[in-house]
Structure formats: structure tokens, C-alpha cells
Design an enzyme around this catalytic site. Structure first.
Site, mmCIF file in Angstrom:
data_model
loop_
_atom_site.group_PDB
_atom_site.id
_atom_site.type_symbol
_atom_site.label_atom_id
_atom_site.label_comp_id
_atom_site.label_asym_id
_atom_site.label_seq_id
_atom_site.Cartn_x
_atom_site.Cartn_y
_atom_site.Cartn_z
ATOM 1 N N ASP A 131 1.185 -0.972 -0.176
ATOM 2 C CA ASP A 131 -0.039 0.634 0.064
ATOM 3 C C ASP A 131 1.124 1.281 -0.203
ATOM 4 O OD1 ASP A 131 -1.887 -1.721 -0.046
ATOM 5 O OD2 ASP A 131 -2.681 -1.615 2.332
ATOM 6 N N TYR B 243 6.167 -9.848 7.236
ATOM 7 C CA TYR B 243 5.932 -8.973 7.329
ATOM 8 C C TYR B 243 6.536 -8.253 8.759
ATOM 9 C CZ TYR B 243 3.206 -7.424 3.317
ATOM 10 O OH TYR B 243 2.556 -7.300 1.877
#
Length: 294
Positions: free
Chosen positions: A92, A150
Site C-alpha cells: 500500500d 512482514y
């Protein structure tokens, strides 16, 4: 935006169109590989690192600058023709990466050891090609991925950082890490994670598997690691935002179980800011390292 390094152009001396027929690898392999002269041929994976602060995410957008557009532009400048770039993860806007994987098809053979520097010459300073791999002709960075890692970084101190603030979420209040780790255990395994998907996604199947989800402290930093087979839109950031609610005492740890079961976005906590999230690595079986000597 800062431009690439100054100095000698690293693509000087690269093998040109007139030389490609002299490379037998070009004639007999159109599915990727390394030729006799150490040249990459055909399908190639790029391992990318980037600071996402200046970009509207990875994915191409008509009215905004993205990482994918920058990499495709660099490839076109290097090779003189349009080159399609496909990334493993559509990070994003504002999200960073240390291990994004992108696939390209080289329009001509190119020295393997020179390709990262040659592309970096044409890239802005906040995007770097770390290394390259020759991969099979049917390699797809999305469908071949077995999982992603992540890390989310939270900075805990009364005063915010003067340097590095764009790489973490500043929370001045103390977080209860024991409660956060207790809550995170309810997310492990295979579940419907619809509660942790932001609005606007077209994904229908919201079942995913989380293998690891935990917090640890390093000085003033709290690092939240999330490893899974795949992630929904804003999933990691919503998971982190919900854990922070637990850490602040706004939610009891066992509430996470009912949040997962609700399969409803309003049941979960807020979405954590993009700036603290890093795509650390995309996992493949076999590892991309196995293709290094193809």
C-alpha cells in the site's frame, strides 16, 4: 525525487543485440537461465528494497507515482523497449519493503553481476535492486509465493523521533506486550480474516493462514512480526491496530478470539499507519537461491 548514483554508467559494455546470436544459451533456452558468458537470459527475478513514503504503493496507477512504474521506467531506459514488471506483493501507499520480488523478461542477454547496478543507475535513490535471480520460464512471483514475512515497527518513548519517524508508529504510552502476545495467539492457524480486511477489496475468499504472529522489544522499538501464506487488503495493519488496543488496555486479550470469529470489519481495531510496515521477504519453495546457478 532523488536520482540514481553518479559515475560511470554500469550498463556500458553490456551485450547488445548484435552479440546475442553468439550466445548459445539464447538460442536453446527461452525460459530463463545464465549463458556461458554469465549473462542473464529471459525470465529474471529482481529482489527490491524501497522506501514507500513517496509512492502511492506498488501497483500501477494512472494519476499517482508508484514503485512499479519507477521500475518499469528504469527497465525501459536501460533496454530501450517497454518491459512489464510484476510484483509479488501490492504494498500500500507508504509501506516499505526490504524483500519485494518482481519478475521481468529480459529483452536481451545481460551480465548478471551488472544488472542490479545498471537498473539502480536509472532508479530514484529510494528504490534499489538488491540482487537478481534467473528463474524458470513459468515463474510467477504471485502464484509461486508460499508466504510473506512482514514486520511492523512501533516506537515507544514520550517524545517522537526526530530522525526515522517515517519508518515507525510513535506511541508514547507503555504497551502491555504480554497481553498483546496473548491476544495474537488467537489469530494463529487458518481462519476467515474478514474482520481484518479494509473496505474496497474485491477479494471473495477471505480465509488465510497465519503461521507466526508475535511481538518483541528492541530498546524503544516494539517489532510485530506476521508470517502467513497471504494477506488481505490492509490485513497486517488492522491486526497491528487491534493488538495496540489490547496493549493499551482498551480490549482484553481474549477478545481477539471473538473479533476473528465475527468476520466483520467494525469488530476489529483501527488500521495502523502505513509508515511502520515493512515487507521483509517473500517465501518460495524451492527458495529463489536454488535458481542462482541456473
Amino acid at each position: 525525487m532523488l536520482q540514481g548514483r553518479q559515475g560511470k554508467n554500469p550498463d556500458e559494455g553490456a551485450q547488445g543485440h548484435g552479440q546475442r546470436l553468439a550466445d548459445p544459451g539464447w538460442l536453446c533456452r527461452n525460459n530463463g537461465g545464465v549463458g556461458m558468458a554469465g549473462n542473464l537470459i529471459g525470465n529474471t527475478a529482481l529482489i527490491l528494497e524501497y522506501d514507500g513514503a513517496a509512492y502511492a504503493g506498488w501497483q500501477y496507477q494512472i494519476n499517482a507515482d508508484t514503485v512499479q512504474q519507477q521500475v518499469e521506467r528504469a527497465c525501459q531506459r536501460l533496454f530501450g523497449v517497454a518491459v512489464s514488471v510484476r510484483g509479488a506483493s501490492r504494498t500500500d501507499a507508504g509501506v516499505h519493503a526490504r524483500g519485494q520480488v518482481a519478475a521481468i523478461v529480459l529483452p536481451r542477454p545481460f551480465p548478471q553481476e551488472k544488472l542490479p547496478s545498471a537498473l539502480n543507475w536509472h532508479l530514484p535513490q529510494d528504490i534499489r535492486v538488491k540482487t537478481t535471480f534467473s528463474v524458470p520460464g513459468n515463474f510467477n512471483p504471485v502464484t509461486w509465493a508460499a508466504g510473506k514475512i512482514y514486520n511492523y515497527y512501533i516506537f515507544q518513548r514520550r517524545q517522537a523521533l526526530a530522525i526515522g519517524d517515517k519508518y515507525c508508529w510513535h506511541i508514547p504510552r507503555e504497551l502491555d506486550m504480554a497481553a498483546m502476545n496473548s491476544a495474537s495467539r488467537f489469530c494463529l492457524g487458518t481462519h476467515d480474516f474478514a474482520s481484518f480486511q479494509a473496505a474496497g477489496s474485491s477479494v471473495v475468499d477471505t480465509q488465510r493462514t497465519l503461521r507466526h504472529f508475535f511481538c518483541r522489544r528492541r530498546g524503544n522499538l516494539i517489532i510485530i512480526t506476521c508470517i502467513g501464506d497471504g494477506f488481505l487488503y490492509n490485513m497486517v495493519r488492522i491486526l497491528v491496530g487491534t493488538l495496540v488496543e489490547v496493549g493499551l488496555g482498551k480490549l482484553p486479550p481474549d477478545m481477539m478470539q471473538s473479533i476473528v470469529s465475527a468476520c466483520h470489519r467494525p469488530a476489529a481495531g483501527p488500521t495502523a499507519p502505513a509508515r511502520g510496515l515493512f515487507l521483509e521477504r517473500v517465501l518460495y519453495r524451492p527458495s529463489l537461491d536454488s535458481y542462482r546457478l541456473l
